[in-house]
Design an enzyme around this catalytic site. Sequence first.
Site, PDB file in Angstrom:
ATOM      1  N   SER A  93       0.803  -1.215   0.000  1.00  0.00           N
ATOM      2  CA  SER A  93       0.000   0.000   0.000  1.00  0.00           C
ATOM      3  C   SER A  93       0.841   1.273   0.000  1.00  0.00           C
ATOM      4  O   SER A  93       0.451   2.278  -0.605  1.00  0.00           O
ATOM      5  CB  SER A  93      -0.945   0.009   1.199  1.00  0.00           C
ATOM      6  OG  SER A  93      -1.771  -1.123   1.180  1.00  0.00           O
ATOM      7  N   HIS A 148       0.967   4.653   4.420  1.00  0.00           N
ATOM      8  CA  HIS A 148       0.339   5.250   3.244  1.00  0.00           C
ATOM      9  C   HIS A 148       0.842   6.677   3.027  1.00  0.00           C
ATOM     10  O   HIS A 148       1.178   7.057   1.901  1.00  0.00           O
ATOM     11  CB  HIS A 148      -1.177   5.254   3.404  1.00  0.00           C
ATOM     12  CG  HIS A 148      -1.806   3.913   3.201  1.00  0.00           C
ATOM     13  ND1 HIS A 148      -3.157   3.724   3.249  1.00  0.00           N
ATOM     14  CD2 HIS A 148      -1.271   2.694   2.966  1.00  0.00           C
ATOM     15  CE1 HIS A 148      -3.435   2.446   3.040  1.00  0.00           C
ATOM     16  NE2 HIS A 148      -2.296   1.806   2.871  1.00  0.00           N
TER      17      HIS A 148
END
Length: 166
Positions: A93, A148
Amino acid sequence: PELGIFDGWSFYEPQVAAGDWWRPLTCTFLHIDHVHLGMNMVGLWVLGPYVEHVLGRARFVAMYIAAGLGGSFALFMVAYLGIRPPDVAIGASGSIMGVVGATLAIALRGYVKERAPLARSRLALLAVLVVLQSAIDISTPQISFTAHAGGLVTGFLVALVMKQHR
């Protein structure tokens, strides 16, 4: 903290600090289940071809790996500085959010250079995507907002300084 078969390859700040130098990279190639893998693949499928077309294949791969490492670095720093306790992390991610960041950098460059309406609308759409993803990250304990955000910022900065292929 254990992840079974992933335990030797997952990210965990105390183990990285103790010398497991490979973990910040290997964790970016692991996924907890098919849904996790599928969501990352959708993000890569949607944005990846555009970024690869603009940067070129080699620069795209370099940005993707740098973004994953940027996400791991962010995880390391928040634990090392005591901002958050160490936690086990796996997933691509951070790299995928790096592709989002690279797309933002490319759109920003296009808007600043040419005042292109398409670039402006793409910037707005991506800003909404980042806000929504951040809200999901913050409200879901199993998702790492830190990784992230680290990947997003790294992908943005790396793509911003890279020469565009086309």
